[in-house]
Design a protein around this motif. Structure first.
Motif, short mmCIF file in Angstrom:
data_model
loop_
_atom_site.label_atom_id
_atom_site.label_comp_id
_atom_site.label_asym_id
_atom_site.label_seq_id
_atom_site.Cartn_x
_atom_site.Cartn_y
_atom_site.Cartn_z
N UNK A 43 -31.43 -13.60 -16.02
CA UNK A 43 -30.96 -12.90 -14.85
C UNK A 43 -31.20 -13.80 -13.64
N UNK A 44 -30.18 -13.97 -12.83
CA UNK A 44 -30.32 -14.79 -11.64
C UNK A 44 -30.75 -13.94 -10.45
N UNK A 45 -31.32 -14.61 -9.46
CA UNK A 45 -31.83 -13.90 -8.30
C UNK A 45 -31.27 -14.52 -7.02
N UNK A 46 -30.94 -13.65 -6.06
CA UNK A 46 -30.61 -14.09 -4.71
C UNK A 46 -31.88 -14.03 -3.89
N UNK A 47 -31.98 -14.90 -2.89
CA UNK A 47 -33.17 -14.92 -2.04
C UNK A 47 -32.75 -14.99 -0.58
N UNK A 48 -33.53 -14.34 0.28
CA UNK A 48 -33.33 -14.41 1.72
C UNK A 48 -34.68 -14.30 2.41
N UNK A 49 -34.81 -14.95 3.53
CA UNK A 49 -36.06 -14.91 4.28
C UNK A 49 -35.98 -13.78 5.30
N UNK A 50 -37.08 -13.03 5.42
CA UNK A 50 -37.15 -11.94 6.39
C UNK A 50 -38.60 -11.56 6.65
N UNK A 51 -38.81 -10.74 7.65
CA UNK A 51 -40.14 -10.27 7.99
C UNK A 51 -40.40 -8.97 7.25
N UNK A 52 -41.53 -8.89 6.56
CA UNK A 52 -41.89 -7.68 5.82
C UNK A 52 -42.84 -6.85 6.68
N UNK A 53 -42.40 -5.67 7.16
CA UNK A 53 -43.28 -4.86 7.99
C UNK A 53 -44.45 -4.26 7.21
N UNK A 54 -44.32 -4.18 5.91
CA UNK A 54 -45.37 -3.60 5.09
C UNK A 54 -46.58 -4.52 4.97
N UNK A 55 -46.35 -5.82 4.72
CA UNK A 55 -47.48 -6.75 4.61
C UNK A 55 -47.65 -7.60 5.87
N UNK A 56 -46.69 -7.54 6.80
CA UNK A 56 -46.83 -8.20 8.10
C UNK A 56 -46.63 -9.70 8.10
N UNK A 57 -45.85 -10.24 7.17
CA UNK A 57 -45.63 -11.69 7.10
C UNK A 57 -44.14 -11.97 6.89
N UNK A 58 -43.75 -13.19 7.25
CA UNK A 58 -42.42 -13.66 6.86
C UNK A 58 -42.47 -13.97 5.38
N UNK A 59 -41.54 -13.41 4.64
CA UNK A 59 -41.53 -13.56 3.18
C UNK A 59 -40.15 -13.98 2.71
N UNK A 60 -40.09 -14.45 1.49
CA UNK A 60 -38.84 -14.76 0.82
C UNK A 60 -38.50 -13.56 -0.06
N UNK A 61 -37.59 -12.70 0.40
CA UNK A 61 -37.21 -11.50 -0.35
C UNK A 61 -36.26 -11.88 -1.47
N UNK A 62 -36.33 -11.16 -2.58
CA UNK A 62 -35.50 -11.44 -3.75
C UNK A 62 -34.74 -10.20 -4.18
N UNK A 63 -33.62 -10.41 -4.83
CA UNK A 63 -32.90 -9.32 -5.49
C UNK A 63 -32.24 -9.88 -6.74
N UNK A 64 -32.19 -9.06 -7.77
CA UNK A 64 -31.56 -9.46 -9.02
C UNK A 64 -30.06 -9.24 -8.94
N UNK A 65 -29.31 -10.12 -9.57
CA UNK A 65 -27.87 -9.93 -9.66
C UNK A 65 -27.57 -9.13 -10.93
N UNK A 66 -26.60 -8.26 -10.84
CA UNK A 66 -26.21 -7.44 -11.98
C UNK A 66 -25.17 -8.19 -12.81
N UNK A 67 -25.39 -8.25 -14.11
CA UNK A 67 -24.44 -8.89 -15.02
C UNK A 67 -23.45 -7.82 -15.49
N UNK A 68 -22.36 -7.66 -14.75
CA UNK A 68 -21.40 -6.61 -15.07
C UNK A 68 -20.71 -6.85 -16.40
N UNK A 69 -20.52 -8.09 -16.77
CA UNK A 69 -19.90 -8.40 -18.06
C UNK A 69 -20.74 -7.90 -19.23
N UNK A 70 -22.04 -8.13 -19.15
CA UNK A 70 -22.95 -7.66 -20.19
C UNK A 70 -22.95 -6.13 -20.26
N UNK A 71 -22.98 -5.48 -19.11
CA UNK A 71 -22.99 -4.01 -19.10
C UNK A 71 -21.67 -3.43 -19.61
#
Length: 84
Positions: free
Chosen positions: A1-29
């Protein structure tokens, strides 16, 4: 599974973080939906809905709402006024 990444500020932990999200494999589904005669469609729909509601995740604390630099400064000003 591949992941997209973007940098943003996390208000929960109070730091600039590299946020991730998984890509959905629609072909497999689609393949699994055909093989299971449509039963997998329920799982596919729930995975897709979860991805739409909470697409980004902070790997440090698990927060789901990255803030842009403009929103980060506004959130910092509010926390300074409230003392959090």
């Amino acid at each position: 599974m591949t992941k997209d990444r973007t940098r943003g500020f996390c208000p929960r932990c109070g730091h600039d973080q590299l946020f991730e999200r998984n890509q959905i494999s629609h072909g497999l589904h689609l393949f699994l939906t055909v093989i299971t005669c449509g039963l997998w469609l329920v799982s596919w729909a729930s995975i897709f809905l979860g991805h739409q509601l909470r697409p980004w995740r902070c790997p440090q604390c698990g927060g789901h709402k990255p803030l842009s630099p403009e929103r980060k400064s506004a959130a910092s000003a509010v926390s300074l006024r409230t003392g959090d």
